[in-house]
Design a protein around this motif. Structure first.
Motif, PDB file in Angstrom:
ATOM      1  N   VAL B  31       0.855  -1.204   0.000  1.00 17.22           N
ATOM      2  CA  VAL B  31       0.000   0.000   0.000  1.00 17.22           C
ATOM      3  C   VAL B  31       0.888   1.249   0.000  1.00 17.22           C
ATOM      4  N   GLY B  32       1.931   1.224   0.813  1.00 22.74           N
ATOM      5  CA  GLY B  32       2.920   2.307   0.823  1.00 22.74           C
ATOM      6  C   GLY B  32       2.478   3.592   1.480  1.00 22.74           C
ATOM      7  N   LYS B  33       1.334   3.562   2.192  1.00 24.25           N
ATOM      8  CA  LYS B  33       0.869   4.790   2.862  1.00 24.25           C
ATOM      9  C   LYS B  33       0.532   4.460   4.317  1.00 24.25           C
ATOM     10  N   GLU B  34       1.265   5.072   5.233  1.00 26.07           N
ATOM     11  CA  GLU B  34       1.047   4.864   6.684  1.00 26.07           C
ATOM     12  C   GLU B  34      -0.386   5.213   7.088  1.00 26.07           C
ATOM     13  N   LEU B  35      -0.928   6.218   6.398  1.00 24.64           N
ATOM     14  CA  LEU B  35      -2.268   6.710   6.732  1.00 24.64           C
ATOM     15  C   LEU B  35      -3.335   5.637   6.476  1.00 24.64           C
TER      16      LEU B  35
END
Lengths: 185, 252
Positions: B31-35
């Motif tokens: 996904v590559g997004k912490e959010l």
């Protein structure tokens, strides 16, 4: 005991039809083939079934039944099962239950879950014998007992001096009880 | 013949947990997004940060208190209602429809209503109780209906009083169902209690912190709070199981 024209039906099926019997003996054995109505007769005498018609006389009103199956409470030990049906003080109940269980060759503290079929049968018998009633109704009380135990139990039943109606398939059991035999079916 | 020795259960469980953590890490990297999906390491970091705050422990304590209070009230209420319904057909006819209605009503509807009726802190307590009581009631009612009728007849033939019959014939039959209901209800109490806290936002509560994490887009923190809920739920389930086991041991 005198039974006159006793009738009982389960719905359409008539189990007892104009059944009459009479005996002066204190202990009476009811014999007959399976399904002839022995248990039904005992349950009527115990007041658990209501007869359709007929009369039962000359038999004490206060009666206790020992069922064909043991109906013991598995979470209580032998003593607990007997004491449960007694009304005295804890001390009196303990004395009564221990005495009757020992007479029947049982360990009063033994758990029901670890008992053999014959042992459970004797606990059920002990419970009926200890209960305060004037007459005994015993439905196949010696089921699962060997000859020696059967004779010992029969002797104890005789010694109570209480009138009893006993359902059985065995002439030997009737003889051990010194009972009159009534035949059904 | 050579036989392969199976791994001990604990090792197998540990391998399964490590496997799913690896899957989580890979998914997070994909996904590559912490959010959207923070990785296990950043959640652990958030958790480490939280456990060093005094307010974390206050929130945990107050949430546990609220939910356990509701849970115990629910178990007691469920038992009382079951006894009433089993003892009297009139009471059964009176209570059954309302309990079934409560059981079928969405938790969210109750939470919104409860927010209008009471203080924020009381909402999770009420929700836990409302969810647990019908579970306990239902299990006990079903168990009572399936009891051994031969033992009832024995109790009648030996003229056992109401108390003796209840204590020695009925209660032992109901106990396994009550235990099962207590364990099932505990999970429900947690879920509904936390949901109630998220919506009602009482001061110092896990649910409120979950809500704030969402509002401030602190996804790793949201995961950390959720992990705390899961850990607490497991811990309480183990505690209740041990309590039940100890009671069984004492009885035997």
């Amino acid at each position: 005991m005198r039974i006159e024209n006793l009738c009982f039906s389960f719905g359409e099926r008539q189990v007892l039809k104009d059944f009459s019997a009479e005996s002066d003996s204190r202990i009476i054995c009811v014999m007959g083939p399976s399904g002839c109505g022995k248990t039904t007769l005992l349950r009527i005498l115990a007041g658990l079934l209501r007869k359709d018609s007929g009369t039962i006389t000359d038999f004490p009103e206060s009666r206790v039944i020992m069922f064909q199956d043991d109906r013991l409470l598995p979470h209580l030990n032998a003593r607990g099962n007997v004491e449960l049906v007694l009304d005295g003080t804890d001390e009196e109940n303990a004395k009564t239950s221990i005495s009757i269980l020992r007479q029947l060759g049982l360990d009063p503290e033994m758990s029901i879950n670890t008992m053999s079929g014959g042992m459970k049968r004797r606990v059920a018998l002990a419970r009926a014998l200890a209960f305060k009633a004037d007459a005994l109704l015993l439905d196949e009380p010696f089921k699962g007992l060997d000859q020696d135990l059967m004779e010992r139990c029969a002797e104890i039943i005789r010694q109570t001096g209480k009138p009893a109606v006993v359902s059985t398939h065995s002439e030997a059991e009737a003889e051990a009880l010194g009972a009159d035999i009534i035949r059904l079916g | 013949m050579e036989t392969r020795k199976a791994l001990p259960k604990k090792i197998r469980s540990l391998i399964a947990v490590l496997f799913w953590i690896a899957v989580w890490q890979l998914a997070s990297m994909a996904v590559g997004k912490e959010l959207i999906l923070p990785g296990p390491l950043s959640v652990l970091k958030s958790l480490w940060y939280l456990v060093r705050q005094g307010s974390f422990w206050t929130s945990i304590l107050l949430t546990v208190l609220r939910i356990m209070l509701g849970y115990i009230a629910g178990v007691v209420l469920g038992c009382l209602l079951a006894v009433a319904c089993c003892a009297s057909d009139v009471l059964n006819s009176l209570f059954s429809p309302i309990i079934r209605m409560v059981r079928a009503t969405p938790v969210a509807s109750f939470i919104i209503l409860a927010m209008l009726w009471m203080s924020k802190g009381g909402v999770p307590v009420l929700m836990s109780a409302l969810i647990v009581a019908p579970v306990v009631w239902g299990n006990l009612i079903e168990s009572y209906a399936s009891r051994d009728k031969d033992l009832d007849e024995m109790a009648l033939a030996y003229r056992l009083g109401r108390w003796k019959r209840f204590r020695h014939v009925i209660v032992p039959h109901l106990m396994p169902s009550l235990k099962a209901a207590c364990l099932t209800g505990l999970g429900f109490a947690w879920k509904s209690g936390i949901a109630a806290e998220v919506l009602s936002q009482p001061k110092q509560a896990i649910g409120s912190n979950i809500y704030y994490s969402k509002v401030y887009l602190e996804t790793p923190e949201l995961f950390a709070w959720t992990a705390s809920v899961i850990a607490l739920s497991f811990a309480l389930e183990i505690a209740v199981r041990k309590l039940i086991a100890r009671r069984d041991k004492d009885e035997n």
